[in-house]
Design a protein around this motif. Structure first.
Motif, PDB file in Angstrom:
ATOM      1  N   LEU A  69       0.917  -1.395   0.080  1.00 48.60           N
ATOM      2  CA  LEU A  69      -0.101   0.063  -0.205  1.00 48.60           C
ATOM      3  C   LEU A  69       0.833   1.215  -0.092  1.00 48.60           C
ATOM      4  O   LEU A  69       0.507   2.343  -0.574  1.00 48.60           O
ATOM      5  CB  LEU A  69      -0.804   0.176   1.129  1.00 48.60           C
ATOM      6  N   SER A  70       2.058   1.217   0.484  1.00 49.78           N
ATOM      7  CA  SER A  70       2.883   2.381   0.780  1.00 49.78           C
ATOM      8  C   SER A  70       3.173   3.125  -0.597  1.00 49.78           C
ATOM      9  O   SER A  70       3.431   4.379  -0.671  1.00 49.78           O
ATOM     10  CB  SER A  70       4.182   1.969   1.310  1.00 49.78           C
ATOM     11  N   VAL A  71       3.288   2.183  -1.648  1.00 48.38           N
ATOM     12  CA  VAL A  71       3.373   2.997  -3.119  1.00 48.38           C
ATOM     13  C   VAL A  71       2.225   3.813  -3.652  1.00 48.38           C
ATOM     14  O   VAL A  71       2.562   4.655  -4.135  1.00 48.38           O
ATOM     15  CB  VAL A  71       3.519   1.630  -4.065  1.00 48.38           C
ATOM     16  N   ALA A  72       1.175   3.672  -2.807  1.00 46.27           N
ATOM     17  CA  ALA A  72       0.061   4.598  -2.938  1.00 46.27           C
ATOM     18  C   ALA A  72       0.027   5.750  -2.216  1.00 46.27           C
ATOM     19  O   ALA A  72      -0.789   6.745  -2.385  1.00 46.27           O
ATOM     20  CB  ALA A  72      -1.241   3.951  -3.123  1.00 46.27           C
ATOM     21  N   LEU A  73       0.655   5.555  -1.101  1.00 53.03           N
ATOM     22  CA  LEU A  73       0.721   6.617  -0.047  1.00 53.03           C
ATOM     23  C   LEU A  73       1.919   7.630   0.094  1.00 53.03           C
ATOM     24  O   LEU A  73       1.683   8.705   0.645  1.00 53.03           O
ATOM     25  CB  LEU A  73       0.627   5.896   1.487  1.00 53.03           C
ATOM     26  N   CYS A  74       2.926   7.117  -0.656  1.00 59.40           N
ATOM     27  CA  CYS A  74       4.235   8.025  -0.819  1.00 59.40           C
ATOM     28  C   CYS A  74       4.483   7.887  -2.036  1.00 59.40           C
ATOM     29  O   CYS A  74       4.414   7.477  -3.019  1.00 59.40           O
ATOM     30  CB  CYS A  74       5.187   7.381   0.315  1.00 59.40           C
ATOM     31  N   GLY A  75       5.610   9.077  -2.427  1.00 59.69           N
ATOM     32  CA  GLY A  75       6.025   9.411  -3.538  1.00 59.69           C
ATOM     33  C   GLY A  75       5.239   9.819  -4.826  1.00 59.69           C
ATOM     34  O   GLY A  75       4.042  10.359  -4.390  1.00 59.69           O
ATOM     35  N   PRO A  76       5.358   9.509  -5.898  1.00 60.65           N
ATOM     36  CA  PRO A  76       4.520   9.896  -7.023  1.00 60.65           C
ATOM     37  C   PRO A  76       3.131   9.295  -6.976  1.00 60.65           C
ATOM     38  O   PRO A  76       2.258   9.805  -7.371  1.00 60.65           O
ATOM     39  CB  PRO A  76       5.374   9.395  -8.202  1.00 60.65           C
ATOM     40  N   GLY A  77       3.232   8.065  -6.137  1.00 64.07           N
ATOM     41  CA  GLY A  77       1.706   7.373  -6.355  1.00 64.07           C
ATOM     42  C   GLY A  77       0.876   8.330  -5.134  1.00 64.07           C
ATOM     43  O   GLY A  77      -0.455   8.376  -5.491  1.00 64.07           O
ATOM     44  N   ARG A  78       1.436   8.967  -4.247  1.00 61.05           N
ATOM     45  CA  ARG A  78       0.521   9.903  -3.383  1.00 61.05           C
ATOM     46  C   ARG A  78      -0.549  10.771  -4.191  1.00 61.05           C
ATOM     47  O   ARG A  78      -1.547  10.916  -3.859  1.00 61.05           O
ATOM     48  CB  ARG A  78       1.373  10.524  -2.578  1.00 61.05           C
ATOM     49  N   GLY A  79      -0.095  11.323  -5.344  1.00 58.10           N
ATOM     50  CA  GLY A  79      -0.693  12.416  -6.061  1.00 58.10           C
ATOM     51  C   GLY A  79      -1.547  11.397  -7.158  1.00 58.10           C
ATOM     52  O   GLY A  79      -2.264  12.318  -8.222  1.00 58.10           O
ATOM     53  N   ALA A  80      -1.353  10.377  -7.448  1.00 60.99           N
ATOM     54  CA  ALA A  80      -1.966   9.765  -8.616  1.00 60.99           C
ATOM     55  C   ALA A  80      -3.784   9.868  -8.690  1.00 60.99           C
ATOM     56  O   ALA A  80      -4.126   9.883  -7.448  1.00 60.99           O
ATOM     57  CB  ALA A  80      -1.859   8.158  -8.632  1.00 60.99           C
ATOM     58  N   ASP A  81      -4.370  10.101  -9.539  1.00 60.52           N
ATOM     59  CA  ASP A  81      -5.916  10.357  -9.630  1.00 60.52           C
ATOM     60  C   ASP A  81      -6.686   9.137  -9.279  1.00 60.52           C
ATOM     61  O   ASP A  81      -7.488   9.235  -8.765  1.00 60.52           O
ATOM     62  CB  ASP A  81      -6.073  10.700 -11.408  1.00 60.52           C
ATOM     63  N   VAL A  82      -6.107   7.933  -9.772  1.00 58.53           N
ATOM     64  CA  VAL A  82      -6.876   6.862  -9.346  1.00 58.53           C
ATOM     65  C   VAL A  82      -5.800   5.587  -8.901  1.00 58.53           C
ATOM     66  O   VAL A  82      -4.510   5.492  -9.276  1.00 58.53           O
ATOM     67  CB  VAL A  82      -7.564   6.264 -10.609  1.00 58.53           C
ATOM     68  N   VAL A  83      -6.322   4.771  -7.845  1.00 60.49           N
ATOM     69  CA  VAL A  83      -5.487   3.618  -7.444  1.00 60.49           C
ATOM     70  C   VAL A  83      -6.052   2.383  -7.901  1.00 60.49           C
ATOM     71  O   VAL A  83      -7.413   2.104  -7.675  1.00 60.49           O
ATOM     72  CB  VAL A  83      -5.579   3.489  -5.822  1.00 60.49           C
ATOM     73  N   VAL A  84      -5.469   1.723  -8.345  1.00 62.31           N
ATOM     74  CA  VAL A  84      -5.838   0.117  -8.806  1.00 62.31           C
ATOM     75  C   VAL A  84      -5.237  -0.797  -7.769  1.00 62.31           C
ATOM     76  O   VAL A  84      -3.993  -0.703  -7.758  1.00 62.31           O
ATOM     77  CB  VAL A  84      -5.555  -0.137 -10.220  1.00 62.31           C
ATOM     78  N   MET A  85      -6.013  -1.562  -7.022  1.00 63.54           N
ATOM     79  CA  MET A  85      -5.533  -2.307  -6.127  1.00 63.54           C
ATOM     80  C   MET A  85      -6.247  -3.471  -5.965  1.00 63.54           C
ATOM     81  O   MET A  85      -7.306  -3.750  -6.336  1.00 63.54           O
ATOM     82  CB  MET A  85      -5.850  -1.601  -4.822  1.00 63.54           C
ATOM     83  N   ASP A  86      -5.119  -4.559  -5.927  1.00 63.56           N
ATOM     84  CA  ASP A  86      -5.644  -6.216  -5.863  1.00 63.56           C
ATOM     85  C   ASP A  86      -6.260  -6.148  -4.195  1.00 63.56           C
ATOM     86  O   ASP A  86      -5.833  -5.480  -3.403  1.00 63.56           O
ATOM     87  CB  ASP A  86      -4.552  -6.822  -6.085  1.00 63.56           C
ATOM     88  N   LEU A  87      -7.265  -6.967  -4.234  1.00 58.24           N
ATOM     89  CA  LEU A  87      -7.862  -7.443  -2.825  1.00 58.24           C
ATOM     90  C   LEU A  87      -7.173  -8.221  -2.077  1.00 58.24           C
ATOM     91  O   LEU A  87      -7.067  -8.214  -0.930  1.00 58.24           O
ATOM     92  CB  LEU A  87      -9.298  -7.851  -2.873  1.00 58.24           C
ATOM     93  N   LEU A  88      -6.213  -9.009  -2.738  1.00 60.75           N
ATOM     94  CA  LEU A  88      -5.369 -10.018  -1.927  1.00 60.75           C
ATOM     95  C   LEU A  88      -4.123  -9.799  -2.235  1.00 60.75           C
ATOM     96  O   LEU A  88      -3.643  -9.994  -3.388  1.00 60.75           O
ATOM     97  CB  LEU A  88      -5.904 -11.424  -2.547  1.00 60.75           C
ATOM     98  N   LEU A  89      -3.392  -9.247  -1.287  1.00 61.47           N
ATOM     99  CA  LEU A  89      -1.985  -8.666  -1.317  1.00 61.47           C
ATOM    100  C   LEU A  89      -1.331  -9.775  -0.657  1.00 61.47           C
ATOM    101  O   LEU A  89      -1.627 -11.029  -0.553  1.00 61.47           O
ATOM    102  CB  LEU A  89      -1.594  -7.399  -0.777  1.00 61.47           C
ATOM    103  N   GLN A  90       0.030  -9.665  -0.328  1.00 62.49           N
ATOM    104  CA  GLN A  90       1.114 -10.493   0.080  1.00 62.49           C
ATOM    105  C   GLN A  90       0.581 -11.574   1.112  1.00 62.49           C
ATOM    106  O   GLN A  90       0.993 -12.568   1.218  1.00 62.49           O
ATOM    107  CB  GLN A  90       2.559  -9.905   0.296  1.00 62.49           C
TER     108      GLN A  90
END
Length: 214
Positions: A38-59
């Motif tokens: 999840l951190s990839v969407a919360l920090c760095g370039p991903g933090r400002g992305a218009d949309v998050v595409v996320m799998d429901l089953l992660l590691q």
């Protein structure tokens, strides 16, 4: 400007496939970050992305409901993209505030459109989600008055609240009051609907309006 998206999925081949679909989209979609956590969407370039595409089953193998709640709390637009073809999972994600829920079997045909719709705050209902809505028998539906339903449906079918007010012969302030009441009722039922798109999803789930009426 190109839409931007961040990909959260623990399978590199899936992320590569999504990136290729985004690159080939008629309306440009730029993948600004990707990763398995999840951190990839919360920090760095991903933090400002218009949309998050996320799998429901992660590691860790459990449904990422908590991660979804974190994103929704930050008012992020989330498209859940998963192998899990489950009515319960789909409805839970929608109740938590995801923009839509797409199975990986539905793939490119629906994912790119869903990303574009989420960025524009427009409802998007792929076949699997429509099926989940249609067979939803849970008892968590708030009780809306006849007038609240009338205002709600009219708003879905109109371009503005001013048009709703004119059509129903009420003031725009009254329209806002009814819509606020509906949102409060959904929030109290544990199914928040903070945007028009999410409110449409709730109404479709609860049989207040059919998809072909939108």
């Amino acid at each position: 400007m190109a839409l931007s998206v961040v990909l959260v999925d623990d399978h590199p081949v899936v992320r590569a496939g999504i990136a290729a679909w985004c690159a080939a989209a008629h309306v440009p979609i730029k993948v600004v970050a990707e990763g398995s956590e999840l951190s990839v969407a919360l920090c760095g370039p991903g933090r400002g992305a218009d949309v998050v595409v996320m799998d429901l089953l992660l590691q860790n193998g459990r449904p990422a409901y908590e991660e979804l709640q974190v994103l929704v709390a930050q008012e992020r637009k989330v498209v859940v993209y998963t192998m899990r073809d489950s009515q319960e999972a789909a409805l839970t994600c929608m109740d938590l505030g995801s923009a839509t829920y797409i199975t990986k079997a539905e793939g490119q045909r629906h994912l790119v459109k869903a990303i574009q719709a989420a960025a524009a705050d427009i409802p998007y209902t792929p076949p699997s989600l429509a099926g989940a809505f249609g067979s939803d028998t849970r008892q968590s539906r708030p009780v809306l008055s006849v007038r609240e339903v009338e205002v709600l449906v009219e708003w879905f079918q109109s371009e503005s609240k001013a048009m709703v007010a004119k059509s129903l012969g009420i003031s725009e302030r009254t329209v806002n009051t009814y819509l606020d009441r509906v949102r409060i009722k959904y929030a109290n039922a544990g199914r928040p609907a903070t945007t028009k798109a999410k409110l449409v999803a709730r109404a479709v789930q609860d049989g207040l309006i059919a998809l072909d009426e939108l």
